[in-house]
Enzyme design. Structure first.
Site, PDB file in Angstrom:
ATOM      1  N   HIS A   1      -1.697   0.327  -9.752  1.00 52.48           N
ATOM      2  CA  HIS A   1      -2.299  -0.678  -8.861  1.00 52.48           C
ATOM      3  C   HIS A   1      -2.900  -1.848  -9.663  1.00 52.48           C
ATOM      4  CE1 HIS A   1      -4.172  -1.216  -4.612  1.00 52.48           C
ATOM      5  NE2 HIS A   1      -3.888  -2.377  -5.159  1.00 52.48           N
TER       6      HIS A   1
ATOM      7  N   GLU B   1      -4.138   7.205  -4.111  1.00 48.37           N
ATOM      8  CA  GLU B   1      -4.611   6.749  -5.432  1.00 48.37           C
ATOM      9  C   GLU B   1      -5.964   7.366  -5.732  1.00 48.37           C
ATOM     10  OE1 GLU B   1      -4.549   2.452  -5.368  1.00 48.37           O
ATOM     11  OE2 GLU B   1      -2.470   2.437  -4.686  1.00 48.37           O
TER      12      GLU B   1
ATOM     13  N   ARG C   1       0.870  -1.171   0.000  1.00 46.97           N
ATOM     14  CA  ARG C   1       0.000   0.000   0.000  1.00 46.97           C
ATOM     15  C   ARG C   1       0.904   1.217   0.000  1.00 46.97           C
ATOM     16  NH1 ARG C   1      -3.435  -2.784  -1.503  1.00 46.97           N
ATOM     17  NH2 ARG C   1      -5.405  -3.346  -0.521  1.00 46.97           N
TER      18      ARG C   1
HETATM   19  O1  LIG Z   1      -4.384  -4.521  -3.615  1.00 46.35           O
HETATM   20  C1  LIG Z   1      -4.895  -5.588  -3.758  1.00 46.35           C
HETATM   21  C2  LIG Z   1      -5.362  -6.411  -2.674  1.00 46.35           C
HETATM   22  O2  LIG Z   1      -5.289  -5.966  -1.513  1.00 46.35           O
HETATM   23  O3  LIG Z   1      -5.837  -7.529  -2.934  1.00 46.35           O
END
Ligand SMILES: O=CC(=O)O
Length: 338
Positions: free
Chosen positions: A299, A281, A252
């Site tokens: 992402h 984001e 993250r």
């Molecule tokens: O970012 C993607 C997830 O947390 O699965």
């Protein structure tokens, strides 16, 4: 122990793209209901007005936050009192305040999707490691501008072979990455809240946080975001790293202070970076966009048909398991013992 009864409802927040049949099959356990709100204020009001009363289970996606916002204290406090299960379709559940879910009586049981995400995320992680080590971005951009490798040509990159990869966070993705990185000849060390058994760590050397920072050639962030890990990599941590280190993040954005990263890139302390996640984001720090030594992916860690299908199937299975057996298949870490 099941929760199936007349009036049982199951609410979808977000969309099911790949497992519609499995979702529809849940209708044998309850009425499937859908969110009509277009923004958070509306959703909160609908909850307060009792529109979702009778909902026992919620399936939610990461992007559903664009409408409802975070599952924070405020939102959790207005969820219907019938709610028992909250199935998140994703590995990282930082959008959900599990503490607030625990404070409800009875508690709202939360699940995430581990394991199914590991390969795809570790693949992107490896792509970013190789891409950042070789610093492919500069040449690739120059080519699209009709300038072949550009002038001057990009600086030479580095081989992964023989480099020390420090994995911060040795969960499913970190362990999967370890195997992939070893196939590229990297030596893997790791730091984790708890040291893993030899079998789980696959023989990777456990080191302290500071050792990981000071001895890694490449640092990969694979830890969940929570109040203890927010900005775990910041100015002071960059100062402890080797000169010319490569930093990669598929976890993250907010586990790292993006401004501190931009500074470390600008000063040359960090040779290059590979990022799949960002602090705010879809906003990207302008200092990252303008820096050719950063590989940016919007992402897309789990962005494959196979993985997204497996994730949806898994999250739906959590709802089925909750409604049929009174127990989620993959409760989040904070609720495993509850
Ligand atoms: O970012 C993607 C997830 O947390 O699965």
């Amino acid at each position: 122990m099941g929760s199936v009864g007349a009036g049982t409802k199951i609410l979808l927040l977000g969309k099911i793209y790949h497992a519609p049949k499995t979702w529809e099959a849940l209708s044998e356990l309850g009425e499937l209901v859908y969110c009509t709100a277009t923004n958070r204020a509306e959703f909160l009001q609908q909850c307060r007005d009792g529109k979702y009363d009778g909902v026992v289970a919620i399936y939610r996606t990461f992007t559903s936050a664009e409408i409802t916002g975070l599952f924070d204290e405020e939102l959790v406090s207005v969820l219907p009192s019938s709610l028992k299960y909250l199935a998140h379709c994703g590995a990282g559940y930082d959008q959900i305040d599990v503490h607030a879910c625990n404070a409800r009586s009875p508690i709202i049981r939360v699940s995430n999707v581990p394991t199914a995400v590991d390969d795809a995320t570790a693949d992107v992680n490896m792509f970013l490691i190789i891409g950042a080590l070789r610093n492919f971005n500069t040449g690739m951009n120059a080519l699209r501008e009709g300038k072949w490798r550009g002038s001057p040509a990009p600086p030479l990159g580095h081989d992964p072979q023989g480099k020390v990869l420090g994995i911060l966070g040795m969960g499913g993705i970190g362990r999967n990455l370890k195997k992939k990185a070893e196939a590229f000849g990297m030596k893997v060390i790791y730091h984790n809240r708890r040291q893993l058994s030899e079998e789980l760590s696959g023989g990777a050397q456990y080191v302290t946080f500071d050792e990981l920072l000071s001895t890694s050639d490449v640092i990969s962030l694979n830890l969940p975001l929570n109040k203890n890990t927010r900005h775990i990599i910041s100015k002071a941590e960059f100062a402890k790293m080797k000169d010319g280190v490569v930093v990669v993040n598929t976890a993250r954005g907010a586990v790292m202070d993006e401004s501190a990263l931009v500074e470390a890139l600008d000063s040359g302390k960090v040779f290059s970076a590979g990022l799949d996640v960002f602090e705010e984001e879809p906003k990207i720090h302008p200092g990252l966009v303008s820096n050719q030594n950063v590989i940016l992916v919007p992402h897309m860690g789990t962005w494959t048909i196979e993985t997204l299908t497996a994730m949806e199937e898994w999250a739906i299975e959590n709802i089925r398991s909750g409604l049929e057996k009174g127990k989620l298949k993959s409760p989040v870490a904070e609720q495993i013992d509850l």
